[in-house]
Design a protein around this motif. Structure first.
Motif, PDB file in Angstrom:
ATOM      1  N   LYS A 155      -7.685 -43.706  -5.792  1.00  0.00           N
ATOM      2  CA  LYS A 155      -8.726 -43.058  -6.602  1.00  0.00           C
ATOM      3  C   LYS A 155     -10.064 -43.020  -5.858  1.00  0.00           C
ATOM      4  N   ASN A 156     -10.362 -44.099  -5.131  1.00  0.00           N
ATOM      5  CA  ASN A 156     -11.617 -44.150  -4.382  1.00  0.00           C
ATOM      6  C   ASN A 156     -11.639 -43.204  -3.194  1.00  0.00           C
ATOM      7  N   SER A 157     -10.459 -42.682  -2.815  1.00  0.00           N
ATOM      8  CA  SER A 157     -10.425 -41.738  -1.697  1.00  0.00           C
ATOM      9  C   SER A 157     -11.207 -40.467  -2.005  1.00  0.00           C
ATOM     10  N   SER A 158     -11.540 -40.264  -3.268  1.00  0.00           N
ATOM     11  CA  SER A 158     -12.363 -39.109  -3.642  1.00  0.00           C
ATOM     12  C   SER A 158     -13.746 -39.175  -3.003  1.00  0.00           C
ATOM     13  N   ILE A 159     -14.080 -40.319  -2.404  1.00  0.00           N
ATOM     14  CA  ILE A 159     -15.362 -40.454  -1.701  1.00  0.00           C
ATOM     15  C   ILE A 159     -15.438 -39.462  -0.544  1.00  0.00           C
ATOM     16  N   LEU A 160     -14.284 -39.028  -0.042  1.00  0.00           N
ATOM     17  CA  LEU A 160     -14.282 -38.077   1.067  1.00  0.00           C
ATOM     18  C   LEU A 160     -14.956 -36.757   0.692  1.00  0.00           C
ATOM     19  N   ALA A 161     -14.987 -36.453  -0.605  1.00  0.00           N
ATOM     20  CA  ALA A 161     -15.615 -35.214  -1.060  1.00  0.00           C
ATOM     21  C   ALA A 161     -17.104 -35.187  -0.734  1.00  0.00           C
ATOM     22  N   PHE A 162     -17.723 -36.365  -0.613  1.00  0.00           N
ATOM     23  CA  PHE A 162     -19.154 -36.442  -0.334  1.00  0.00           C
ATOM     24  C   PHE A 162     -19.467 -36.240   1.139  1.00  0.00           C
ATOM     25  N   VAL A 163     -18.445 -36.345   1.989  1.00  0.00           N
ATOM     26  CA  VAL A 163     -18.678 -36.220   3.434  1.00  0.00           C
ATOM     27  C   VAL A 163     -17.819 -35.105   4.041  1.00  0.00           C
ATOM     28  N   ALA A 164     -17.497 -34.103   3.231  1.00  0.00           N
ATOM     29  CA  ALA A 164     -16.695 -32.962   3.690  1.00  0.00           C
ATOM     30  C   ALA A 164     -15.396 -33.419   4.336  1.00  0.00           C
ATOM     31  N   GLY A 165     -14.662 -34.278   3.606  1.00  0.00           N
ATOM     32  CA  GLY A 165     -13.421 -34.820   4.142  1.00  0.00           C
ATOM     33  C   GLY A 165     -12.189 -33.996   3.833  1.00  0.00           C
ATOM     34  N   PHE A 166     -12.370 -32.817   3.202  1.00  0.00           N
ATOM     35  CA  PHE A 166     -11.280 -31.874   2.904  1.00  0.00           C
ATOM     36  C   PHE A 166     -10.213 -32.452   1.982  1.00  0.00           C
ATOM     37  N   ASP A 167     -10.560 -33.485   1.233  1.00  0.00           N
ATOM     38  CA  ASP A 167      -9.596 -34.116   0.333  1.00  0.00           C
ATOM     39  C   ASP A 167      -9.456 -33.317  -0.958  1.00  0.00           C
ATOM     40  N   LEU A 168      -8.700 -33.859  -1.882  1.00  0.00           N
ATOM     41  CA  LEU A 168      -8.407 -33.169  -3.135  1.00  0.00           C
ATOM     42  C   LEU A 168      -9.673 -32.901  -3.946  1.00  0.00           C
ATOM     43  N   MET A 169     -10.542 -33.893  -4.049  1.00  0.00           N
ATOM     44  CA  MET A 169     -11.779 -33.710  -4.808  1.00  0.00           C
ATOM     45  C   MET A 169     -12.693 -32.677  -4.142  1.00  0.00           C
ATOM     46  N   TYR A 170     -12.724 -32.680  -2.828  1.00  0.00           N
ATOM     47  CA  TYR A 170     -13.533 -31.713  -2.088  1.00  0.00           C
ATOM     48  C   TYR A 170     -13.059 -30.294  -2.365  1.00  0.00           C
ATOM     49  N   GLN A 171     -11.741 -30.097  -2.314  1.00  0.00           N
ATOM     50  CA  GLN A 171     -11.191 -28.770  -2.597  1.00  0.00           C
ATOM     51  C   GLN A 171     -11.456 -28.379  -4.050  1.00  0.00           C
ATOM     52  N   GLY A 172     -11.351 -29.360  -4.964  1.00  0.00           N
ATOM     53  CA  GLY A 172     -11.634 -29.090  -6.363  1.00  0.00           C
ATOM     54  C   GLY A 172     -13.068 -28.627  -6.572  1.00  0.00           C
ATOM     55  N   LYS A 173     -13.991 -29.268  -5.844  1.00  0.00           N
ATOM     56  CA  LYS A 173     -15.398 -28.892  -5.962  1.00  0.00           C
ATOM     57  C   LYS A 173     -15.620 -27.453  -5.482  1.00  0.00           C
ATOM     58  N   ILE A 174     -14.977 -27.090  -4.391  1.00  0.00           N
ATOM     59  CA  ILE A 174     -15.114 -25.731  -3.863  1.00  0.00           C
ATOM     60  C   ILE A 174     -14.531 -24.704  -4.847  1.00  0.00           C
ATOM     61  N   ILE A 175     -13.361 -25.017  -5.400  1.00  0.00           N
ATOM     62  CA  ILE A 175     -12.714 -24.103  -6.351  1.00  0.00           C
ATOM     63  C   ILE A 175     -13.557 -23.957  -7.614  1.00  0.00           C
ATOM     64  N   ALA A 176     -14.096 -25.074  -8.108  1.00  0.00           N
ATOM     65  CA  ALA A 176     -14.930 -25.030  -9.318  1.00  0.00           C
ATOM     66  C   ALA A 176     -16.169 -24.181  -9.103  1.00  0.00           C
ATOM     67  N   ASN A 177     -16.774 -24.300  -7.925  1.00  0.00           N
ATOM     68  CA  ASN A 177     -17.966 -23.501  -7.627  1.00  0.00           C
ATOM     69  C   ASN A 177     -17.639 -22.023  -7.490  1.00  0.00           C
ATOM     70  N   ALA A 178     -16.422 -21.738  -6.992  1.00  0.00           N
ATOM     71  CA  ALA A 178     -16.037 -20.340  -6.767  1.00  0.00           C
ATOM     72  C   ALA A 178     -15.579 -19.656  -8.051  1.00  0.00           C
ATOM     73  N   THR A 179     -14.940 -20.388  -8.935  1.00  0.00           N
ATOM     74  CA  THR A 179     -14.357 -19.786 -10.152  1.00  0.00           C
ATOM     75  C   THR A 179     -15.224 -19.986 -11.387  1.00  0.00           C
ATOM     76  N   PHE A 180     -16.192 -20.899 -11.304  1.00  0.00           N
ATOM     77  CA  PHE A 180     -17.032 -21.253 -12.459  1.00  0.00           C
ATOM     78  C   PHE A 180     -16.196 -21.811 -13.608  1.00  0.00           C
ATOM     79  N   ASN A 181     -15.004 -22.304 -13.281  1.00  0.00           N
ATOM     80  CA  ASN A 181     -14.118 -22.873 -14.293  1.00  0.00           C
ATOM     81  C   ASN A 181     -13.981 -24.374 -13.997  1.00  0.00           C
ATOM     82  N   THR A 182     -15.039 -25.093 -14.313  1.00  0.00           N
ATOM     83  CA  THR A 182     -15.105 -26.508 -13.952  1.00  0.00           C
ATOM     84  C   THR A 182     -14.071 -27.338 -14.687  1.00  0.00           C
TER      85      THR A 182
END
Length: 214
Positions: A155-182
């Motif tokens: 669960k803590n691996s989501s920290i990679l999203a803060f440093v552009a680690g291309f992890d699941l949370m990072y991809q989720g953030k990009i998708i949410a910003n692109a689709t506006f479907n948070t």
């Protein structure tokens, strides 16, 4: 949520792969480092014990984000260039190792003192007694808390999203910003995290039952 999964399946699977890779590397690394520092904590050499205790106390009381950002910002600036995935994985490994060290130390110290004394009395060295007698018993004892630490690590691996680690949370953030479907995006991300953590949880329960201490 289904539309998010279908329309962004490659990106989410890529993020899931990075999350899994980071978690596995950090899991192995933190277990090795944590066990080493656990042994240092219980060492009969005072300075070794002090170093072990300082490491554990300092790392446990620094937020994971701070440790990760140190590797992401400071290390590339003064030591060597590393990417976000590497920085996040190293930070995750170091942070988790401190908690594993305390878990393993408690497990070792819960093994009866007579076990070590008996092993030494039949000619075993300290290292042989630890590897063959103490460690097997200690790890059986600490399976439940270790399992919790491993699940927290994923669960803590989501920290990679803060440093552009291309992890699941990072991809989720990009998708949410692109689709506006948070909502649907992070719901899908949460389901994928469950797919990672639930099997691990059941596996640790299986080991706990299999290696249950009488």
């Amino acid at each position: 949520m289904l539309n998010i999964l279908v329309n962004n399946f490659p990106e989410l699977m890529s993020g899931l792969g990075y999350t899994l890779m980071s978690s596995l590397i950090a899991l192995v690394g933190s277990l090795i480092i944590g066990t080493a520092f656990a042994l240092m904590e219980i060492s009969t050499h005072r300075w070794v014990s002090v170093i072990g205790n300082i490491y554990v106390e300092v790392v446990r009381n620094i937020p994971l984000l701070v440790i990760t950002m140190a590797f992401y910002v400071i290390v590339p600036q003064y030591i060597a260039q590393i990417d976000g995935f590497t920085a996040g994985t190293i930070g995750l490994t170091i942070y988790t190792s401190a908690f594993i060290a305390e878990t393993v130390r408690a497990g070792i110290q819960s093994v009866a003192v007579g076990q070590m004394e008996g092993a030494r009395s039949v000619g075993m060295t300290y290292s042989q007694a630890m590897i063959q007698i103490i460690f097997p018993q200690a790890f059986k004892i600490v399976i439940p808390p270790l399992g919790n630490q491993f699940i927290n690590l994923v669960k803590n691996s989501s920290i990679l999203a803060f440093v552009a680690g291309f992890d699941l949370m990072y991809q989720g953030k990009i998708i949410a910003n692109a689709t506006f479907n948070t909502f649907d995006t992070y719901l899908a991300v949460g389901v994928l995290y469950l797919i990672l953590t639930m099997p691990l949880s059941y596996f640790m329960r299986y080991l706990e039952k299999k290696w249950a201490v009488a």
